[in-house]
Write an enzyme that holds these catalytic residues in place. Structure first.
Site, PDB file in Angstrom:
ATOM      1  N   SER A 250       5.155   3.946  10.050  1.00 61.71           N
ATOM      2  CA  SER A 250       5.944   3.571   8.877  1.00 61.71           C
ATOM      3  C   SER A 250       7.014   2.518   9.144  1.00 61.71           C
ATOM      4  O   SER A 250       7.514   1.908   8.211  1.00 61.71           O
ATOM      5  CB  SER A 250       6.577   4.812   8.267  1.00 61.71           C
ATOM      6  OG  SER A 250       7.442   5.414   9.199  1.00 61.71           O
TER       7      SER A 250
ATOM      8  N   HIS B 141       1.931   8.354   4.681  1.00 61.96           N
ATOM      9  CA  HIS B 141       2.185   7.034   4.079  1.00 61.96           C
ATOM     10  C   HIS B 141       0.903   6.376   3.585  1.00 61.96           C
ATOM     11  O   HIS B 141       0.819   5.146   3.559  1.00 61.96           O
ATOM     12  CB  HIS B 141       2.892   6.116   5.072  1.00 61.96           C
ATOM     13  CG  HIS B 141       4.363   6.362   5.174  1.00 61.96           C
ATOM     14  ND1 HIS B 141       5.258   5.931   4.212  1.00 61.96           N
ATOM     15  CD2 HIS B 141       5.092   7.005   6.112  1.00 61.96           C
ATOM     16  CE1 HIS B 141       6.480   6.294   4.572  1.00 61.96           C
ATOM     17  NE2 HIS B 141       6.410   6.954   5.706  1.00 61.96           N
TER      18      HIS B 141
ATOM     19  N   LYS C 126       5.687  11.833  -1.220  1.00 58.10           N
ATOM     20  CA  LYS C 126       5.667  10.362  -1.261  1.00 58.10           C
ATOM     21  C   LYS C 126       4.849   9.899  -2.466  1.00 58.10           C
ATOM     22  O   LYS C 126       5.295  10.102  -3.601  1.00 58.10           O
ATOM     23  CB  LYS C 126       5.203   9.811   0.094  1.00 58.10           C
ATOM     24  CG  LYS C 126       6.261  10.084   1.171  1.00 58.10           C
ATOM     25  CD  LYS C 126       5.933   9.550   2.540  1.00 58.10           C
ATOM     26  CE  LYS C 126       7.129   9.773   3.461  1.00 58.10           C
ATOM     27  NZ  LYS C 126       6.821  10.490   4.681  1.00 58.10           N
TER      28      LYS C 126
HETATM   29  C1  LIG Z   1       7.429  11.602   5.468  1.00 58.98           C
HETATM   30  C2  LIG Z   1       6.610  12.009   6.618  1.00 58.98           C
HETATM   31  C3  LIG Z   1       6.546  13.339   7.040  1.00 58.98           C
HETATM   32  C4  LIG Z   1       7.404  14.411   6.428  1.00 58.98           C
HETATM   33  O1  LIG Z   1       6.939  14.760   5.172  1.00 58.98           O
HETATM   34  P1  LIG Z   1       7.807  15.794   4.284  1.00 58.98           P
HETATM   35  O2  LIG Z   1       6.826  16.369   3.346  1.00 58.98           O
HETATM   36  O3  LIG Z   1       8.887  14.985   3.635  1.00 58.98           O
HETATM   37  O4  LIG Z   1       8.365  16.800   5.230  1.00 58.98           O
HETATM   38  C5  LIG Z   1       5.688  13.665   8.079  1.00 58.98           C
HETATM   39  N1  LIG Z   1       4.937  12.727   8.679  1.00 58.98           N
HETATM   40  C6  LIG Z   1       4.980  11.423   8.315  1.00 58.98           C
HETATM   41  C7  LIG Z   1       4.131  10.427   9.011  1.00 58.98           C
HETATM   42  C8  LIG Z   1       5.827  11.032   7.287  1.00 58.98           C
HETATM   43  O5  LIG Z   1       5.888   9.750   6.935  1.00 58.98           O
END
Ligand SMILES: *Cc1c(COP(=O)(O)O)cnc(C)c1O
Length: 396
Positions: A184, A212, A241
């Site tokens: 990311s 992502h 997301k």
């Molecule tokens: C955002 C993210 C997480 C965490 O996700 P949540 O549901 O907010 O705990 C885990 N792994 C990756 C690669 C992320 O980008």
């Protein structure tokens, strides 16, 4: 609490501040979206993970509202005592069906999904081979597991192969490769075609965290494995997301994997069930994502326009196709000055610099989403050009 302890914490905070790493939270009034209200100012928002613009979508708000009216507000239980509703199983089956897996299991967040995944599945006779840039939750999940750990340099296939050889020569019983689908900070995709081939050659399983990507990368938004034309044995992801942006995580995979996690994954067993508003809105998000490509098309059209505009103004971007578009400044101070200038111009972005990214690779990480209009993007491009000139990042 002892004064000495509090003084120790105060010193830690001062150290964080002296290193320029203190994080400040700006308060948004109202909903998350393409425009946000920050302290009474309308700002163009270019740093949310709201890829499909669903965070304030009325269809999700309606689904959540209806679910609360019919199914109540909270579950007041873990899943296995009295916290499982039909909505939970519907969402789990729906996710698994979408990814082409047997079943899925919900967690309070993907952080918990990754935190609880490895320890029940792998033991001291096994090995995990993990990309060096994997998300913190994968790193923590692996730490909690007794399997031998191998780390390969980010997306370095020679190093991955060397680590697989080492794991096999060390006599590992089961081997799992763990990778983010998208890294990311850069918006770079994992080389899943090559990783899958190496996994098959060394009889390893492939675990992909697709936070992502799910909802917008690949055919029907099924994520980076689908984008790369391969399958992941185990996929983890988030509802926080593209799929509405609230909370909730999941693991999708073969039936015995999901069944063992339901028995043994600690963040699942010892943490509350997701509330009806979240599960119902998750189902509504998948309905929208599966119904058509219009939001994905707008997202990638926005990404193209944004990249072309920035490149035209002379900005240095990392190459790629993902809606994460990092605008490189190199110098950390320059990134901070750029972010401050953009803030004054009504553009909400975030600067990233060491230690979040390597020294000399500071950047403004911008993220596109489907809620942004062409006018929004053009206003954003004007602001970037003006501020970029002012701080000396671009010439002319
Ligand atoms: C955002 C993210 C997480 C965490 O996700 P949540 O549901 O907010 O705990 C885990 N792994 C990756 C690669 C992320 O980008």
């Amino acid at each position: 609490m002892s004064d000495a302890f509090l003084a120790h914490l105060t010193a830690t905070l001062e150290e964080i501040e002296a290193d320029g790493l203190l994080k400040h939270e700006r308060e948004i009034e109202g909903a998350q979206g393409g425009h946000i209200d920050v302290g009474g100012r309308d700002m163009l928002n270019l740093c949310a993970n709201n890829y499909l613009g669903l965070a304030d979508d009325p269809r999700l708000v309606d689904a959540a509202t209806r679910a609360m009216q019919e199914n109540g507000f909270g579950m007041a239980s873990v899943r296995f005592i009295c916290g499982t509703q039909d909505l939970h199983r519907q969402l789990e089956r729906r996710l698994a069906g979408w990814f082409g897996h047997d079943d899925a299991i919900l967690f309070a967040a993907c952080f918990d999904a990754n935190g609880g995944l490895f320890e029940p599945l792998l033991g001291p006779d096994d090995a995990i081979v993990s990309d060096a840039l994997n998300h913190a939750s994968i790193i923590d999940g692996i730490r909690l597991c007794k399997a031998r750990r191998f780390r390969y340099a980010n997306s370095d296939m020679e190093d991955l192969e060397a680590k697989l050889v080492e794991a096999r020569e060390g006599g590992a019983r089961h081997v799992m490769i763990a990778t983010d689908g998208v890294f990311s900070m850069d918006g770079y995709l994992a080389k899943l075609g090559e990783i899958r081939a190496l996994a098959d050659r060394y009889d390893a399983m492939l675990m992909v965290d697709d936070c992502h990507a799910t909802g917008f990368m690949g055919p029907s938004g099924r994520g980076t494995p689908a984008h790369c034309g391969v399958s992941a044995d185990i996929l983890t992801g988030t509802l926080g997301k593209a799929l509405g942006g609230a909370v909730g995580g999941y693991v999708s995979g073969p039936q015995p994997v999901i069944d063992v996690l339901r028995q043994r994954a600690r963040p699942y067993l010892f943490s509350n069930a997701l509330p009806p508003a979240i599960t119902a809105a998750g189902l509504a998000a998948i309905d929208i994502v599966e119904a058509g490509d219009d939001l994905r098309e707008r997202l990638f059209e926005n990404t193209r326009h944004w990249r072309e505009g920035l490149t035209g103004h002379g900005f240095d971007l990392l190459p790629g196709e993902h809606p994460i578009v990092p605008v490189m400044t190199g110098d950390a101070k320059l990134a901070q000055k750029m972010a401050e200038g953009l803030d004054a111009a009504g553009v909400y972005v975030s600067a990233f610099f060491y230690p979040v990214v390597p020294k000399g690779k500071a950047r403004i990480r911008t993220q596109m989403n489907a809620a942004l209009t062409r006018d929004d993007l053009d206003a954003g491009l004007d602001a970037f050009a003006r501020v970029g000139h002012d701080v000396g990042l671009i010439g002319g």
